[in-house]
Design a protein around this motif. Structure first.
Motif, short mmCIF file in Angstrom:
data_model
loop_
_atom_site.label_atom_id
_atom_site.label_comp_id
_atom_site.label_asym_id
_atom_site.label_seq_id
_atom_site.Cartn_x
_atom_site.Cartn_y
_atom_site.Cartn_z
N MET A 48 10.52 22.52 0.57
CA MET A 48 11.03 22.05 -0.72
C MET A 48 9.89 21.51 -1.57
N PRO A 49 9.75 21.97 -2.82
CA PRO A 49 8.71 21.42 -3.70
C PRO A 49 9.11 20.02 -4.17
N ASP A 50 8.13 19.27 -4.64
CA ASP A 50 8.43 17.93 -5.14
C ASP A 50 9.14 17.98 -6.48
N ILE A 51 8.80 18.97 -7.32
CA ILE A 51 9.44 19.16 -8.63
C ILE A 51 9.68 20.66 -8.80
N THR A 52 10.81 21.01 -9.37
CA THR A 52 11.08 22.42 -9.61
C THR A 52 11.95 22.62 -10.83
N THR A 53 11.72 23.71 -11.55
CA THR A 53 12.68 24.09 -12.58
C THR A 53 13.94 24.54 -11.87
N CYS A 54 15.08 24.18 -12.43
CA CYS A 54 16.32 24.44 -11.71
C CYS A 54 17.51 24.40 -12.67
N TYR A 55 18.59 25.04 -12.25
CA TYR A 55 19.83 25.04 -13.03
C TYR A 55 20.87 24.18 -12.33
N PRO A 56 21.82 23.63 -13.09
CA PRO A 56 22.80 22.70 -12.52
C PRO A 56 23.54 23.22 -11.30
N GLN A 64 0.81 -1.21 0.00
CA GLN A 64 0.00 0.00 0.00
C GLN A 64 0.85 1.26 0.00
N THR A 65 2.12 1.17 0.40
CA THR A 65 2.95 2.37 0.48
C THR A 65 3.97 2.45 -0.64
N THR A 66 3.94 1.48 -1.54
CA THR A 66 4.80 1.57 -2.72
C THR A 66 3.93 1.39 -3.94
N GLY A 67 4.31 2.04 -5.03
CA GLY A 67 3.49 1.99 -6.23
C GLY A 67 2.41 3.05 -6.19
N LEU A 68 1.69 3.19 -7.31
CA LEU A 68 0.67 4.22 -7.44
C LEU A 68 -0.69 3.58 -7.64
N HIS A 69 -1.70 4.23 -7.09
CA HIS A 69 -3.06 3.71 -7.22
C HIS A 69 -4.03 4.89 -7.17
N PRO A 70 -5.04 4.92 -8.06
CA PRO A 70 -5.96 6.05 -8.10
C PRO A 70 -6.75 6.26 -6.81
N LYS A 71 -6.88 5.20 -6.01
CA LYS A 71 -7.60 5.35 -4.74
C LYS A 71 -6.72 5.94 -3.65
N ARG A 72 -5.41 6.03 -3.93
CA ARG A 72 -4.48 6.66 -2.99
C ARG A 72 -3.71 7.75 -3.73
N PRO A 73 -4.38 8.81 -4.14
CA PRO A 73 -3.75 9.84 -4.97
C PRO A 73 -2.55 10.49 -4.28
N GLU A 133 6.53 6.65 -3.54
CA GLU A 133 5.36 6.97 -4.37
C GLU A 133 5.55 8.31 -5.09
N LYS A 134 6.02 9.31 -4.34
CA LYS A 134 6.17 10.64 -4.93
C LYS A 134 7.27 10.65 -6.00
N GLU A 135 8.35 9.98 -5.71
CA GLU A 135 9.43 9.94 -6.70
C GLU A 135 8.97 9.22 -7.97
N ASP A 164 17.80 8.35 -12.69
CA ASP A 164 18.27 7.21 -13.46
C ASP A 164 17.48 5.94 -13.20
N ARG A 165 17.16 5.70 -11.94
CA ARG A 165 16.51 4.43 -11.58
C ARG A 165 15.11 4.29 -12.17
N TYR A 166 14.51 5.41 -12.57
CA TYR A 166 13.14 5.37 -13.08
C TYR A 166 13.08 5.34 -14.60
#
Length: 461
Positions: free
Chosen positions: A95-103, A22-31, A334-336, A119-121
């Motif tokens: 910290m946001p989950d995703i952000t535009t950013c420079y190196p 339940q805590t790994t992977g994605l599911h529409p019932k657990r957005p 899940e978020k990653e 890489d892992r994804y």
């Protein structure tokens, strides 16, 4: 171990495994909700909003992912916030989950363990479709991919073809001569002289022909085109024949008035007819419209031509790689996973092409260039975008991309070079103009240019 104990142990393992499921992977019932920061405004913001809404109502809905934009601000403001986060500043935002950013900023965040490498994804096959230099820029010294390419840019030459045609007819200067920086400098000298002759009753009022958004970028790329680097580690290499060649080409044009000394975007001067030719990011195409407004408020309809990045004579075809990428915060599995899925969708050829085709950015995959670019060129309703995409195809096929180095003092070095070039060029231009009526122009330039390069080098930190 008795049967009762075995039964309880099995039940406990089942519960644990179920909980893990339940805590790994994605599911529409657990957005999963992903917060996103970006730096796009105007039409680019509208396109970003459109894409996010489409993702949320399709793939996001199916997988249980909601992307929520929680901050839209300038690149500088975002980098400042992210730097505060990396430094552990008490006043830093979450910290946001995703952000535009420079190196450079990504390196600070990754050093603190705040980012998730992507890489892992992605499989090797998936990553192989992305332009190698775009992916390379996003890898830090540990070899992991922290900055994911999604909307890259380079620099091109924007030419006011309407005004240039008048100049060309009178002088014989052709568009092909603008393929090199030496050719541009020569055209600038001729244009300054030609415009001065239009008003014989007003001496020395010739106009500038050209300017670049960044002398620093011009210097970096110019050095690479000649087979050397502007940097030795983190130190500048300014005492080289190659840099002297760059300096002389641009500085003489600036002192004599053919290169506009302007601390701002070159499109500003293009929109008023103060220059004919400007060099800047492909993303700047939206600032070039169908007319210009002269300083006296007279308007004129014009057409633009978009040309590939110039080279120094005999140099390699190299252009700078610009634009940031998307960085993903280190978080729950899940978020990653959700963030990686969003990146895959957003950079898929069809989606990515839709985004860049209206913004002036470049697609990031080989399939987008191969399978979608030509159709977009023929179907796009904006003639300037059509020309830009055609030139982008040429750059993709014929040029290599230069990746600027990443180190803490890079931005300060860049700022110092820009400021010192403008200061010295402006001072020496005034000196030249003050003496040109009294002595021969060649002698006036020699006097104004004397010691300028040494002064410039001495000013650098």
């Amino acid at each position: 171990m008795n049967k009762k104990t075995i039964a309880w142990t099995a039940l406990l393992l089942l519960v644990l495994l179920t909980a893990c499921g339940q805590t790994t992977g994605l599911h529409p019932k657990r957005p999963v909700t992903l917060t996103l920061w970006h730096n796009f405004g105007g039409q680019m913001q509208a396109m970003m909003d459109e894409h996010i809404e489409e993702f949320n109502t399709t793939i996001g809905k199916e997988k249980g992912i909601v992307v929520s934009v929680t901050s839209i601000s300038s690149s500088a403001a975002i980098q400042e916030k992210l730097t505060m986060i990396a430094a552990g500043d008490p006043g830093a935002p979450e910290m946001p989950d995703i952000t535009t950013c420079y190196p450079a900023t990504v390196a600070l965040l990754a050093d603190k363990g705040l980012l998730a490498p992507m890489d892992r994804y992605f499989t090797d096959e998936e990553l192989a479709d992305y332009l190698p230099r775009f992916v390379e820029e996003g890898r830090l010294p540990d070899g992991k991919l922290y900055v994911f390419p999604f909307a890259k840019s380079t620099e091109v030459l924007f030419l006011n073809q309407t005004l240039f045609d008048r100049f060309s007819t009178a002088t014989g200067v052709t568009v092909s001569s603008l393929a090199t920086f030496e050719g541009i400098a020569d055209a600038a000298a001729q244009y300054h002289r030609w415009t001065d002759e239009q008003t014989p009753d007003i001496p020395n009022d010739g106009k500038a022909f050209f300017t670049a958004d960044s002398f620093f970028n011009l210097a970096q790329v110019g050095m690479e085109q000649m087979g050397v680097s502007l940097f030795d580690g983190e130190k500048l290499r300014l005492d080289t024949p190659e840099f002297e060649r760059i300096w002389n080409t641009v500085f003489e044009a600036a002192v004599k008035g053919g290169y506009a000394i302007y601390d701002g975007y070159s499109s500003d001067l293009s929109k008023t007819g103060d220059i004919l030719c400007s060099m800047g990011s492909t993303a700047g195409i939206l600032f070039y419209g169908e007319e210009i407004t002269y300083p006296n408020n007279v308007k004129e309809a014009v057409k633009y031509t978009v040309l590939p990045y110039p080279t120094f004579e005999g140099g390699k075809k190299i252009a700078i790689q610009r634009g940031g990428g998307l960085a993903v915060a280190k978080s729950s599995p899940e978020k990653e996973e959700a963030a990686a899925l969003f990146l895959k969708w957003f950079t898929s050829p069809a989606q990515n092409m839709r985004f860049v085709a209206s913004t002036g950015y470049l697609p990031v995959t080989g399939r987008a260039f191969a399978n979608h670019m030509e159709r977009e060129i023929t179907q796009n309703n904006n003639p300037n975008i059509q020309k830009l995409l055609r030139t982008a195809t040429t750059v993709h096929g014929e040029y290599d991309f230069y990746i600027p180095p990443v180190f803490d003092a890079f931005n300060s070095v860049s700022g110092s070079i820009e400021a010192n070039f403008f200061t010295i060029a402006a001072q020496r231009h005034e000196q030249y103009m003050a003496h040109i009526t009294a002595i021969e122009p060649g002698a006036a330039y020699e006097e104004a240019a004397r010691g300028a390069l040494k002064e410039f080098i001495a000013r650098q930190p």
